[in-house]
Write an enzyme that holds these catalytic residues in place. Structure first.
Site, short mmCIF file in Angstrom:
data_model
loop_
_atom_site.label_atom_id
_atom_site.label_comp_id
_atom_site.label_asym_id
_atom_site.label_seq_id
_atom_site.Cartn_x
_atom_site.Cartn_y
_atom_site.Cartn_z
N GLU A 1 2.30 -8.85 14.36
CA GLU A 1 1.46 -9.30 15.46
C GLU A 1 1.32 -10.82 15.44
OE1 GLU A 1 -0.94 -5.75 13.88
OE2 GLU A 1 1.03 -6.56 13.44
N ARG B 1 0.81 -1.22 0.00
CA ARG B 1 0.00 0.00 0.00
C ARG B 1 0.84 1.27 0.00
NH1 ARG B 1 -2.93 -4.00 2.79
NH2 ARG B 1 -1.74 -3.48 4.64
#
Length: 172
Positions: free
Chosen positions: A97, A60
């Site tokens: 994460e 992105r």
């Protein structure tokens, strides 16, 4: 402009308990996309941040980096996943994460002591951005600013990054 209204929340993606902030709804909105790019570039200019290069991380960061580079009068350098760049690279591994990942940049991406702005869509724990800072420095650049559309403040990513102007447009 209320950018939050253009960002879709996807609960339990990519795993239960996570709320994914989906920017595809922002990207498809012409006014929202223009506002996002123009505002990030303006905020860097207002902060007195000059750049020789803008770096965008796969994927992105590739969307927002080039038009911001254009507005800042800078070049664009992609930071990619392993095996995507054809010349000699520097690599940096970082924690996610839910695992680890690696990013790479060409060793000759920057002229010595170039001023570099890093752009991505979101900062969470700061792992991706911190790895990118490391790559920029390995390749001879100097990070002078960071910009993100979204910041997930509770995850503390900002604390992992150098003390340079850090610009965000939407906080969660």
């Amino acid at each position: 402009m209320d950018l939050k209204s253009l960002i879709r929340d996807i609960p339990d993606f990519p795993k239960p308990g996570i709320v994914f902030r989906d920017i595809t709804t922002l990207l498809r909105n012409p006014e929202g996309l223009r506002y996002t790019i123009d505002t990030l570039a303006q905020k860097f200019q207002q902060a007195g941040v000059g750049a020789d290069y803008v770096v965008g991380m796969e994927s992105r960061g590739f969307i927002f980096g080039p038009p911001i580079a254009y507005q800042l009068g800078a070049g664009f350098v992609p930071v990619r996943k392993p095996g995507k760049l054809p010349a000699a690279v520097y690599s940096a591994e970082y924690d996610l994460e839910y695992g680890t990942d690696t990013l790479e940049v060409h060793q000759d991406a920057f002229t010595p002591n170039s001023q570099v702005v890093i752009i991505d869509d979101l900062i969470a724990t700061g792992g991706t951005a911190a790895a990118t800072v490391k790559l920029v420095e390995q390749a001879g650049g100097q990070v002078v600013g960071l910009g993100f559309i979204i910041e997930l403040r509770d995850l503390g990513g900002r604390q992992q990054l150098p003390d340079v102007p850090l610009i965000t447009l939407v906080d969660y």
